[in-house]
Design an enzyme around this catalytic site. Structure first.
Site, short mmCIF file in Angstrom:
data_model
loop_
_atom_site.label_atom_id
_atom_site.label_comp_id
_atom_site.label_asym_id
_atom_site.label_seq_id
_atom_site.Cartn_x
_atom_site.Cartn_y
_atom_site.Cartn_z
N GLY A 43 0.81 -1.21 0.00
CA GLY A 43 0.00 0.00 0.00
C GLY A 43 0.84 1.26 0.00
O GLY A 43 0.52 2.24 -0.68
N CYS A 44 1.93 1.25 0.74
CA CYS A 44 2.79 2.43 0.83
C CYS A 44 3.53 2.67 -0.49
O CYS A 44 3.81 3.82 -0.84
CB CYS A 44 3.78 2.26 1.98
SG CYS A 44 2.97 2.11 3.59
N THR A 45 3.83 1.61 -1.20
CA THR A 45 4.45 1.76 -2.52
C THR A 45 3.47 2.37 -3.51
O THR A 45 3.83 3.28 -4.28
CB THR A 45 4.94 0.39 -3.04
OG1 THR A 45 5.98 -0.08 -2.17
CG2 THR A 45 5.48 0.50 -4.44
#
Length: 202
Positions: free
Chosen positions: A85-87
């Site tokens: 998700g952070c990517t």
């Protein structure tokens, strides 16, 4: 010799085990569930901070106070570098950086997870478009009430803020959906920018 439990003995044993099983289930649930939190609200003065980070893989020191002298700041907290998700969120912000720059806004990401890989993340996933800061122990996230726990670890929640040059928060947005944060922060900066001529003319 096999011991046969009568129905009454089975019920008695289950009654004795029930509190222990319930306690174990509760501990397991608490370990998997992030602690509840409420991020700093709109209108709040943004806490100042200075953190080490990287831009394009190169180390830097970021000061919120200094960044606000140039214009509004989009400050987004994310749980951990190189998680899926952070990517996705990093890619989305990287693509939108030219638009933020036209509006005079600075974008900066902050994470308490995988802080030893911040430089790598800033280059590979943030595409050298904006700085990423390491927040060991989620201390700065705590100042913004954007801290959560995962087991024994303190992490930053997925929360974004838009801060005016005067240091006021005009957007406080928490969502587990990583791709909505760019849209929400960009809209807030655009609304703020449109209002500037009217304010300057007063």
């Amino acid at each position: 010799m096999t011991r046969i439990l009568t129905p009454m003995r089975r019920l008695t044993r289950l009654a004795l085990l029930a509190p222990m099983l319930a306690g174990s289930a509760l501990l397991a649930t608490e370990a998997m569930t992030p602690a509840a939190h409420a991020a700093l609200a709109n209108g709040t003065t943004a806490p100042d901070f200075t953190l080490d980070g990287a831009l394009g893989g190169k180390p830097l020191k970021f000061s919120l106070k200094d960044a606000l002298k140039k214009g509004p700041v989009v400050l987004y907290f994310f749980p951990a570098a190189f998680t899926s998700g952070c990517t996705l969120e990093a890619h989305a912000f990287a693509e939108a950086i030219p638009t933020f720059q036209k509006l005079g806004a600075t974008v900066v990401g902050v994470t308490a997870g995988n802080v030893d890989r911040v430089a790598e993340f800033s280059k590979d996933e943030c595409r050298s478009a904006f700085p990423v800061l390491a927040d060991p122990g989620a201390k700065v996230a705590g100042l913004y009430d954007s801290q959560k726990t995962q087991g024994s670890f303190a992490l930053s929640s997925r929360t974004s803020f838009v801060i005016t040059p005067e240091g006021k928060i005009i957007l406080s947005y928490t969502s587990t959906d990583p791709e909505t944060h760019v849209q929400k922060t960009l809209e807030a900066v655009q609304v703020w920018r449109v209002a500037q001529p009217a304010r300057e003319g007063q």
